[in-house]
Write a protein that holds these residues in place. Structure first.
Motif, PDB file in Angstrom:
ATOM      1  N   ALA A  92       0.846  -1.191   0.000  1.00 17.15           N
ATOM      2  CA  ALA A  92       0.000   0.000   0.000  1.00 17.15           C
ATOM      3  C   ALA A  92       0.880   1.240   0.000  1.00 17.15           C
ATOM      4  N   VAL A  93       0.249   2.375  -0.215  1.00 19.64           N
ATOM      5  CA  VAL A  93       0.899   3.648   0.027  1.00 19.64           C
ATOM      6  C   VAL A  93       0.672   3.990   1.490  1.00 19.64           C
ATOM      7  N   TYR A  94       1.740   4.249   2.201  1.00 24.77           N
ATOM      8  CA  TYR A  94       1.662   4.552   3.621  1.00 24.77           C
ATOM      9  C   TYR A  94       1.765   6.052   3.836  1.00 24.77           C
ATOM     10  N   TYR A  95       0.829   6.585   4.601  1.00 23.99           N
ATOM     11  CA  TYR A  95       0.748   8.012   4.857  1.00 23.99           C
ATOM     12  C   TYR A  95       0.974   8.321   6.325  1.00 23.99           C
ATOM     13  N   CYS A  96       1.684   9.383   6.571  1.00 19.91           N
ATOM     14  CA  CYS A  96       1.867   9.908   7.909  1.00 19.91           C
ATOM     15  C   CYS A  96       0.851  11.020   8.139  1.00 19.91           C
ATOM     16  N   ALA A  97       0.336  11.114   9.356  1.00 17.98           N
ATOM     17  CA  ALA A  97      -0.634  12.143   9.680  1.00 17.98           C
ATOM     18  C   ALA A  97      -0.398  12.664  11.086  1.00 17.98           C
ATOM     19  N   VAL A  98      -0.824  13.891  11.320  1.00 17.28           N
ATOM     20  CA  VAL A  98      -0.658  14.545  12.611  1.00 17.28           C
ATOM     21  C   VAL A  98      -2.001  14.988  13.155  1.00 17.28           C
ATOM     22  N   GLU A  99      -2.207  14.747  14.429  1.00 20.26           N
ATOM     23  CA  GLU A  99      -3.375  15.245  15.151  1.00 20.26           C
ATOM     24  C   GLU A  99      -2.885  16.110  16.298  1.00 20.26           C
ATOM     25  N   PRO A 100      -3.170  17.407  16.287  1.00 19.56           N
ATOM     26  CA  PRO A 100      -2.776  18.248  17.425  1.00 19.56           C
ATOM     27  C   PRO A 100      -3.392  17.737  18.712  1.00 19.56           C
ATOM     28  N   GLY A 101      -2.605  17.709  19.765  1.00 22.28           N
ATOM     29  CA  GLY A 101      -3.083  17.275  21.059  1.00 22.28           C
ATOM     30  C   GLY A 101      -3.041  15.767  21.217  1.00 22.28           C
ATOM     31  N   SER A 102      -3.840  15.288  22.156  1.00 22.69           N
ATOM     32  CA  SER A 102      -3.893  13.862  22.435  1.00 22.69           C
ATOM     33  C   SER A 102      -4.568  13.105  21.302  1.00 22.69           C
ATOM     34  N   TRP A 103      -4.243  11.841  21.202  1.00 21.25           N
ATOM     35  CA  TRP A 103      -4.777  11.019  20.133  1.00 21.25           C
ATOM     36  C   TRP A 103      -6.256  10.723  20.325  1.00 21.25           C
ATOM     37  N   SER A 104      -7.033  10.984  19.305  1.00 20.71           N
ATOM     38  CA  SER A 104      -8.443  10.625  19.296  1.00 20.71           C
ATOM     39  C   SER A 104      -8.812   9.887  18.024  1.00 20.71           C
ATOM     40  N   GLY A 105      -8.052  10.090  16.967  1.00 21.21           N
ATOM     41  CA  GLY A 105      -8.324   9.448  15.702  1.00 21.21           C
ATOM     42  C   GLY A 105      -9.265  10.211  14.792  1.00 21.21           C
ATOM     43  N   VAL A 106      -9.820  11.304  15.282  1.00 16.14           N
ATOM     44  CA  VAL A 106     -10.778  12.070  14.489  1.00 16.14           C
ATOM     45  C   VAL A 106     -10.354  13.513  14.275  1.00 16.14           C
ATOM     46  N   GLY A 107      -9.197  13.893  14.826  1.00 17.76           N
ATOM     47  CA  GLY A 107      -8.730  15.259  14.689  1.00 17.76           C
ATOM     48  C   GLY A 107      -7.507  15.411  13.809  1.00 17.76           C
ATOM     49  N   LEU A 108      -7.335  14.493  12.876  1.00 16.59           N
ATOM     50  CA  LEU A 108      -6.171  14.536  11.993  1.00 16.59           C
ATOM     51  C   LEU A 108      -6.228  15.749  11.092  1.00 16.59           C
ATOM     52  N   LYS A 109      -5.164  16.523  11.086  1.00 21.27           N
ATOM     53  CA  LYS A 109      -5.156  17.793  10.388  1.00 21.27           C
ATOM     54  C   LYS A 109      -4.142  17.875   9.260  1.00 21.27           C
ATOM     55  N   TYR A 110      -3.009  17.211   9.407  1.00 24.32           N
ATOM     56  CA  TYR A 110      -1.952  17.280   8.414  1.00 24.32           C
ATOM     57  C   TYR A 110      -1.595  15.898   7.913  1.00 24.32           C
ATOM     58  N   TRP A 111      -1.326  15.827   6.611  1.00 24.25           N
ATOM     59  CA  TRP A 111      -1.006  14.558   5.966  1.00 24.25           C
ATOM     60  C   TRP A 111       0.209  14.701   5.066  1.00 24.25           C
ATOM     61  N   GLY A 112       0.992  13.645   5.003  1.00 27.83           N
ATOM     62  CA  GLY A 112       2.085  13.599   4.055  1.00 27.83           C
ATOM     63  C   GLY A 112       1.601  13.101   2.713  1.00 27.83           C
ATOM     64  N   LYS A 113       2.512  13.028   1.756  1.00 30.08           N
ATOM     65  CA  LYS A 113       2.163  12.594   0.413  1.00 30.08           C
ATOM     66  C   LYS A 113       2.240  11.084   0.231  1.00 30.08           C
ATOM     67  N   GLY A 114       2.823  10.398   1.180  1.00 33.25           N
ATOM     68  CA  GLY A 114       2.850   8.949   1.154  1.00 33.25           C
ATOM     69  C   GLY A 114       4.145   8.365   0.623  1.00 33.25           C
ATOM     70  N   THR A 115       4.399   7.130   1.005  1.00 33.75           N
ATOM     71  CA  THR A 115       5.523   6.359   0.491  1.00 33.75           C
ATOM     72  C   THR A 115       5.028   4.948   0.193  1.00 33.75           C
ATOM     73  N   LEU A 116       5.409   4.428  -0.952  1.00 26.75           N
ATOM     74  CA  LEU A 116       4.891   3.147  -1.417  1.00 26.75           C
ATOM     75  C   LEU A 116       5.690   1.983  -0.853  1.00 26.75           C
ATOM     76  N   VAL A 117       4.963   1.030  -0.301  1.00 24.67           N
ATOM     77  CA  VAL A 117       5.545  -0.222   0.175  1.00 24.67           C
ATOM     78  C   VAL A 117       4.964  -1.355  -0.657  1.00 24.67           C
ATOM     79  N   THR A 118       5.834  -2.123  -1.286  1.00 24.16           N
ATOM     80  CA  THR A 118       5.405  -3.257  -2.093  1.00 24.16           C
ATOM     81  C   THR A 118       6.038  -4.524  -1.539  1.00 24.16           C
ATOM     82  N   VAL A 119       5.199  -5.465  -1.160  1.00 26.58           N
ATOM     83  CA  VAL A 119       5.662  -6.731  -0.595  1.00 26.58           C
ATOM     84  C   VAL A 119       5.382  -7.835  -1.602  1.00 26.58           C
ATOM     85  N   SER A 120       6.425  -8.480  -2.058  1.00 28.62           N
ATOM     86  CA  SER A 120       6.285  -9.553  -3.033  1.00 28.62           C
ATOM     87  C   SER A 120       6.172 -10.903  -2.340  1.00 28.62           C
ATOM     88  N   SER A 121       5.476 -11.827  -2.974  1.00 31.21           N
ATOM     89  CA  SER A 121       5.286 -13.154  -2.422  1.00 31.21           C
ATOM     90  C   SER A 121       6.263 -14.142  -3.021  1.00 31.21           C
TER      91      SER A 121
END
Length: 121
Positions: A92-121
């Motif tokens: 998947a493409v993995y994204y970093c995100a920031v939530e000001p203050g304590s973690w709640s999961g619903v206050g995410l305000k900033y996002w990165g552009k992502g980095t691709l992780v590919t796992v082969s079988s």
């Protein structure tokens, strides 16, 4: 404004490991939580892991518990995602995100552009 830049993605064999990094720059926050999300093509974005501003509270999706570890480097305002025992389903493409203050999961305000992780079988 906070800018987030992810790095560390790439190709890896199933069962292997990768460490993702997310460096934050710009506006300073006295307290903030950071999280990782991922999204595969054609699928919905899903939560992966999060760490509270103090670093003392960690949160993981059931799908990655026991395999992924999230941590923070306060000196460099950086969050990491250590991924082990990788599976093709982790591709998947993995994204970093920031939530000001304590973690709640619903206050995410900033996002990165992502980095691709590919796992082969």
């Amino acid at each position: 404004q906070v800018q987030l830049v992810e790095s560390g993605g790439g190709l890896v064999q199933a069962g292997g490991s990768l460490r993702l990094s997310c460096a934050a720059s710009g506006r300073f926050f006295n307290s903030y939580s950071m999280a990782w999300f991922r999204q595969a093509p054609g699928k919905e974005r899903e939560f992966v892991a999060a760490i509270n501003w103090s670093g003392g509270n960690l949160y993981y999706a059931d799908s990655v518990k026991g395999r992924f570890t999230v941590s923070r480097e306060f000196a460099n305002v950086t969050v990491y995602l250590q991924m082990s025992s990788l599976k093709p389903e982790d591709t998947a493409v993995y994204y970093c995100a920031v939530e000001p203050g304590s973690w709640s999961g619903v206050g995410l305000k900033y996002w990165g552009k992502g980095t691709l992780v590919t796992v082969s079988s």
